[in-house]
Design a protein around this motif. Structure first.
Motif, short mmCIF file in Angstrom:
data_model
loop_
_atom_site.label_atom_id
_atom_site.label_comp_id
_atom_site.label_asym_id
_atom_site.label_seq_id
_atom_site.Cartn_x
_atom_site.Cartn_y
_atom_site.Cartn_z
N ARG A 164 -4.44 4.81 2.34
CA ARG A 164 -3.98 4.90 3.72
C ARG A 164 -3.77 3.43 4.14
O ARG A 164 -2.88 2.95 4.93
N LEU A 165 -4.68 2.53 3.82
CA LEU A 165 -4.67 1.16 4.21
C LEU A 165 -3.48 0.41 3.61
O LEU A 165 -2.56 -0.09 4.20
N ALA A 166 -3.14 0.77 2.23
CA ALA A 166 -1.88 0.21 1.68
C ALA A 166 -0.63 0.83 2.26
O ALA A 166 0.38 0.13 2.54
N ARG A 167 -0.55 1.99 2.77
CA ARG A 167 0.57 2.59 3.22
C ARG A 167 0.88 1.78 4.46
O ARG A 167 1.93 1.59 4.99
N LEU A 168 -0.14 1.72 5.42
CA LEU A 168 0.01 0.82 6.83
C LEU A 168 0.31 -0.47 6.58
O LEU A 168 1.34 -1.11 7.14
N HIS A 169 -0.21 -1.11 5.41
CA HIS A 169 0.29 -2.50 5.21
C HIS A 169 1.72 -2.40 4.84
O HIS A 169 2.39 -3.53 5.39
N ASP A 170 2.32 -1.62 4.01
CA ASP A 170 3.69 -1.41 3.68
C ASP A 170 4.60 -1.14 4.91
O ASP A 170 5.55 -1.88 5.06
#
Length: 174
Positions: A164-170
Motif C-alpha cells: 500500500r505504501l509503494a502504491r501511495l508513493h507511486d
C-alpha cells in the motif's frame, strides 16, 4: 537444455504412475521429501560422488512412507545422473497434480504468524474467488509491515502495508 525441459518427462511419468495407483498426494509428499534432501548442499556433494551406489542414493532419498514404485523413479534418476533435478520434478509434478485435482496452490505471506482461524478465512475467500479447492502454504516476512501478500500462481493479491505504501508513493510521484 533447461532444468524444466529435462525434468518434465520424469514429472509426467511420475504423475502417470501416481494416477494409476490413485496415490497423487502420496507421490507429491515423497517427491517433496526427496527434493528437500537432494537440495541440501551437503547431500548434493554426496550425490555427486562417483563412489555412491544406486542403493545408497535411493535409501538416502526415499521416505519411509514412499508409495509403490517410488524407489524405481529414484533408481532411474540415479542411472541417468538426474537426481539434482528432483526439486524441479517435484514442482512440475505438483503443477500436474493440482491441475488434475482442480486445486489452487497459494502462498500467504504475512508480517507475523497468522492464527489458524484467519488462515481458514483467507482459504474460504480464495475458494470463492477461484471456484476450486485451495491448498495454502504460509510464510512470515516482517518487511511487509502488516497485512498479507497472497501469491496464487498467476494471481497475486498484495494487501500488505508495504504494498500500500509503494502504491501511495507511486501515486504521489506520478
Amino acid at each position: 537444455m533447461t532444468q524444466a525441459t529435462l525434468a518434465r518427462p520424469y514429472a509426467r511419468a511420475a504423475f502417470a504412475v501416481a494416477r494409476e495407483q490413485s496415490a497423487l498426494p502420496a507421490w507429491s509428499q515423497a517427491l517433496a521429501f526427496a527434493a528437500r534432501v537432494a537440495a541440501d548442499p551437503q547431500v548434493g556433494v554426496l550425490l555427486g560422488d562417483p563412489r555412491l551406489t544406486a542403493e545408497a542414493a535411493v535409501s538416502l532419498l526415499v521416505p519411509e512412507s514412499a508409495p509403490q514404485n517410488f524407489d524405481g523413479l529414484l533408481q532411474l534418476l540415479f542411472e541417468n545422473h538426474r537426481l539434482a533435478l528432483l526439486p524441479e520434478i517435484s514442482g512440475l509434478y505438483d503443477a500436474l497434480r493440482f491441475e488434475a485435482e482442480q486445486i489452487v496452490k497459494a502462498r500467504i505471506t504475512s508480517a507475523e504468524a497468522l492464527p489458524a482461524a484467519e488462515i481458514e478465512t483467507l482459504k474460504a475467500a480464495l475458494r470463492r474467488r477461484f471456484g476450486r479447492a485451495v491448498e495454502v502454504d504460509t510464510d512470515v516476512d516482517p518487511a511487509l509491515i502488516g497485512g498479507v501478500l497472497i501469491d496464487a500462481g498467476e494471481v497475486v493479491i498484495d494487501g500488505s502495508l508495504r504494498g500500500r505504501l509503494a502504491r501511495l508513493h507511486d501515486a504521489l510521484v506520478h
